[in-house]
Write a protein that holds these residues in place. Sequence first.
Motif, PDB file in Angstrom:
ATOM      1  N   SER A  39      36.573  41.279  33.611  1.00  0.00           N
ATOM      2  CA  SER A  39      38.027  41.336  34.286  1.00  0.00           C
ATOM      3  C   SER A  39      38.462  42.221  35.268  1.00  0.00           C
ATOM      4  N   ARG A  40      37.698  43.288  35.003  1.00  0.00           N
ATOM      5  CA  ARG A  40      37.928  44.605  35.968  1.00  0.00           C
ATOM      6  C   ARG A  40      37.431  44.408  37.434  1.00  0.00           C
ATOM      7  N   LEU A 100      37.762  42.741  42.943  1.00  0.00           N
ATOM      8  CA  LEU A 100      37.221  42.071  44.059  1.00  0.00           C
ATOM      9  C   LEU A 100      38.322  41.076  44.501  1.00  0.00           C
ATOM     10  N   ALA A 101      39.280  40.653  43.570  1.00  0.00           N
ATOM     11  CA  ALA A 101      40.526  39.756  44.112  1.00  0.00           C
ATOM     12  C   ALA A 101      41.534  40.681  45.052  1.00  0.00           C
ATOM     13  N   ARG A 102      41.692  41.875  44.804  1.00  0.00           N
ATOM     14  CA  ARG A 102      42.341  43.038  45.529  1.00  0.00           C
ATOM     15  C   ARG A 102      41.720  42.945  46.905  1.00  0.00           C
ATOM     16  N   ALA A 103      40.459  43.161  47.046  1.00  0.00           N
ATOM     17  CA  ALA A 103      39.571  43.343  48.415  1.00  0.00           C
ATOM     18  C   ALA A 103      40.077  42.043  48.929  1.00  0.00           C
ATOM     19  N   ARG A 104      39.605  40.556  48.303  1.00  0.00           N
ATOM     20  CA  ARG A 104      39.731  39.528  49.125  1.00  0.00           C
ATOM     21  C   ARG A 104      41.236  39.415  49.629  1.00  0.00           C
ATOM     22  N   VAL A 140      30.999  52.835  42.080  1.00  0.00           N
ATOM     23  CA  VAL A 140      31.153  52.372  40.616  1.00  0.00           C
ATOM     24  C   VAL A 140      31.172  50.844  40.570  1.00  0.00           C
ATOM     25  N   PHE A 141      31.619  50.058  41.277  1.00  0.00           N
ATOM     26  CA  PHE A 141      31.535  48.460  41.247  1.00  0.00           C
ATOM     27  C   PHE A 141      30.170  48.273  40.931  1.00  0.00           C
ATOM     28  N   PRO A 142      29.133  48.556  41.617  1.00  0.00           N
ATOM     29  CA  PRO A 142      27.922  48.114  41.319  1.00  0.00           C
ATOM     30  C   PRO A 142      27.226  48.595  40.094  1.00  0.00           C
ATOM     31  N   ASN A 143      27.634  49.778  39.749  1.00  0.00           N
ATOM     32  CA  ASN A 143      27.158  50.219  38.542  1.00  0.00           C
ATOM     33  C   ASN A 143      27.775  49.466  37.179  1.00  0.00           C
ATOM     34  N   MET A 144      29.256  49.301  37.402  1.00  0.00           N
ATOM     35  CA  MET A 144      29.839  48.417  36.535  1.00  0.00           C
ATOM     36  C   MET A 144      29.095  47.117  36.161  1.00  0.00           C
ATOM     37  N   ALA A 145      29.004  46.590  37.204  1.00  0.00           N
ATOM     38  CA  ALA A 145      28.374  45.239  36.870  1.00  0.00           C
ATOM     39  C   ALA A 145      26.992  45.174  36.284  1.00  0.00           C
TER      40      ALA A 145
END
Length: 100
Positions: free
Chosen positions: A41-42, A47-51, A69-74
């Motif tokens: 969800s996060r 990603l929606a904010r960036a798009r 952080v994004f790639p690590n959270m993934a």
Amino acid sequence: MSDAADLFGHRPMQGSLFGEEEGRMAAPRRDVLPDPQDVRSRLHALLARARAAEAMPWSERDARMWQTVFPNMANWLPADEADQLRFDFAREMERLSRAA
């Protein structure tokens, strides 16, 4: 840590502050794993904010942080899903960096 006296006869005043086990320091244990649905969800919200943005929606400092952080959270998601999210986020960050 033992209660034995050292060479000068001094005894330790308290136990170890670092959680020694068998004479060695142990890393803190983390028994709680993040809920993949919360992570998902996060990441989708970021990603929606960036798009939706026409220009970088984060400060330079925050943008650099999210690129780490994004790639690590993934990593908490299944590999195929994580790879796709990382790819999509990197593509959006590239688009936003060109728009600046």
